[in-house]
Design an enzyme around this catalytic site. Structure first.
Site, PDB file in Angstrom:
ATOM      1  N   HIS A  53    -101.086 -39.601 -24.929  1.00  0.00           N
ATOM      2  CA  HIS A  53    -103.000 -38.880 -24.977  1.00  0.00           C
ATOM      3  C   HIS A  53    -104.201 -39.958 -25.006  1.00  0.00           C
ATOM      4  O   HIS A  53    -103.865 -41.582 -24.670  1.00  0.00           O
ATOM      5  CB  HIS A  53    -103.088 -39.012 -26.361  1.00  0.00           C
TER       6      HIS A  53
ATOM      7  N   GLU B  69    -101.261 -40.858 -32.755  1.00  0.00           N
ATOM      8  CA  GLU B  69    -100.706 -40.349 -33.972  1.00  0.00           C
ATOM      9  C   GLU B  69     -99.245 -41.067 -34.301  1.00  0.00           C
ATOM     10  O   GLU B  69     -99.375 -42.693 -34.187  1.00  0.00           O
ATOM     11  CB  GLU B  69    -100.391 -38.981 -33.028  1.00  0.00           C
TER      12      GLU B  69
ATOM     13  N   HIS C 145     -94.962 -41.674 -24.842  1.00  0.00           N
ATOM     14  CA  HIS C 145     -93.771 -40.535 -25.865  1.00  0.00           C
ATOM     15  C   HIS C 145     -93.597 -40.351 -25.062  1.00  0.00           C
ATOM     16  O   HIS C 145     -93.772 -38.847 -24.286  1.00  0.00           O
ATOM     17  CB  HIS C 145     -94.203 -41.763 -26.706  1.00  0.00           C
TER      18      HIS C 145
ATOM     19  N   ARG D 282     -99.395 -34.875 -19.168  1.00  0.00           N
ATOM     20  CA  ARG D 282     -97.753 -34.715 -19.099  1.00  0.00           C
ATOM     21  C   ARG D 282     -97.929 -35.506 -18.421  1.00  0.00           C
ATOM     22  O   ARG D 282     -98.335 -34.948 -17.512  1.00  0.00           O
ATOM     23  CB  ARG D 282     -97.329 -33.356 -19.255  1.00  0.00           C
TER      24      ARG D 282
HETATM   25 ZN    ZN Z   1     -97.752 -37.032 -28.448  1.00  0.00          ZN
END
Ligand code: ZN
Length: 318
Positions: free
Chosen positions: A104, A122, A179, A199
């Site tokens: 991200h 996150e 991740h 991605r």
């Molecule tokens: Zn994530």
């Protein structure tokens, strides 16, 4: 009749939103008693005001209102933070199969490249996992040049850093961290209210006959190289002291707590607002029954909170 301000005493219960995913399963139905839309349900958005999934208030004086509307119409409920949108998103993820390897952006990159979206920091609390479950966190490239070469040449096994995980592990994922949640894991995710994911690799999977889109250039732009040390992002949070609010994480985006109630927990709701999700068991919040799978917000000025019963909760605020 009570003379106090009733709005300050409302617990704002929210109706979750479900998302079907190529990697999703049916545990949100089987183990969480939610009415899920199918056996490929990957995500339950328990608390969200994001345009891609805006939760409705379930009951009470704001019943039927969207959280995004409530945020705009009643900023006082949320401590008048002055923020331009409800800042957090809480979801439960059921990964039956591996999620794509992803990354991200931070706020600055997302603002410039993603129409003013927030970036995404996150964190995950591992709710359940298989015996030998693993997560992808970080990578093995020594610098950006090696990272770029490994990605362009598809040297995935060399690049990707996998680590074993256990129930109760708490993991913080900063922007720029490669991740992936792997199959057999359920997590509760607390994150910035953002849906921006780049991605990097999707295991060459086909969805409806074609691979899902990758975002290689943006990924290389935002991935931190070398990666941070894994030990710095993981905390064992399975057996923390009971009947108290245990702070798991405090960063510029959010604060997150876990509490394991076996008798009673009492504290003052001293935050702009407090999100709570029951992840195990059942009990009461100031006399009001709650159970596993309930997500709610205690508004600004709520005052003394008394949790009773046998239950575990994850809480968060900004
Ligand atoms: Zn994530």
């Amino acid at each position: 009749m009570r003379s106090t301000d009733q709005t300050k005493e409302q617990i704002i219960f929210l109706k979750p939103i479900f998302r079907q995913m190529v990697w999703g399963g049916d545990r949100l139905g089987r183990e969480w008693n939610y009415e899920i839309p199918g056996s490929d349900t990957g995500e339950c958005w328990g608390v969200s005001a994001h345009p891609n999934g805006d939760c409705q208030v379930r009951e009470g004086m704001y019943e039927g209102e969207l959280l995004s509307e409530l945020w705009i119409k009643h900023p006082d409920l949320f401590g008048n933070t002055g923020l331009d949108r409800f800042p957090l998103l809480v979801k439960i993820i059921d990964a039956k199969a591996d999620l794509s390897i992803q990354v991200h952006p931070d706020d600055a990159y997302a603002k410039a490249h993603e129409n003013g979206s927030l970036g995404k920091t996150e964190c995950w609390y591992v709710l359940a996992c298989d015996e030998d479950a693993r997560l992808v966190i970080g990578h093995n490239a020594k610098d950006k040049a090696e990272l770029t070469a490994m990605i362009e040449e598809g040297r995935w096994t060399e690049l990707i850093r996998e680590i074993p995980v256990k129930k109760g592990d708490f993991i913080r994922i900063d922007p720029g961290t490669v991740h992936a949640i792997k199959g057999g894991i359920m997590v509760m995710e607390t994150q910035q209210s953002s849906d921006i994911t780049y991605r990097v690799y999707d295991y060459d999977r086909m969805v409806d006959g074609r691979p899902r889109e990758l975002h290689i250039d943006k990924s290389i732009d935002v991935i931190t190289a070398p990666a941070g040390r894994v030990e710095e992002s993981i905390l064992k949070a399975d057996e923390l002291p009971q009947n108290t609010m245990n702070l798991l994480c405090s960063c510029e985006c959010f604060r997150v707590w876990k509490t394991d109630v076996t008798q009673e927990v009492t504290f003052d709701q001293a935050y702009p607002f407090l999100i709570m999700s029951v992840i195990e068991g059942e009990g009461t919040v100031n006399g009001r029954s709650v159970r596993k799978g309930d997500h709610f917000i205690l508004p600004d000025g709520y005052g003394e909170v008394i949790l009773r019963g046998k239950m575990q909760l994850i809480a968060s605020t900004v």
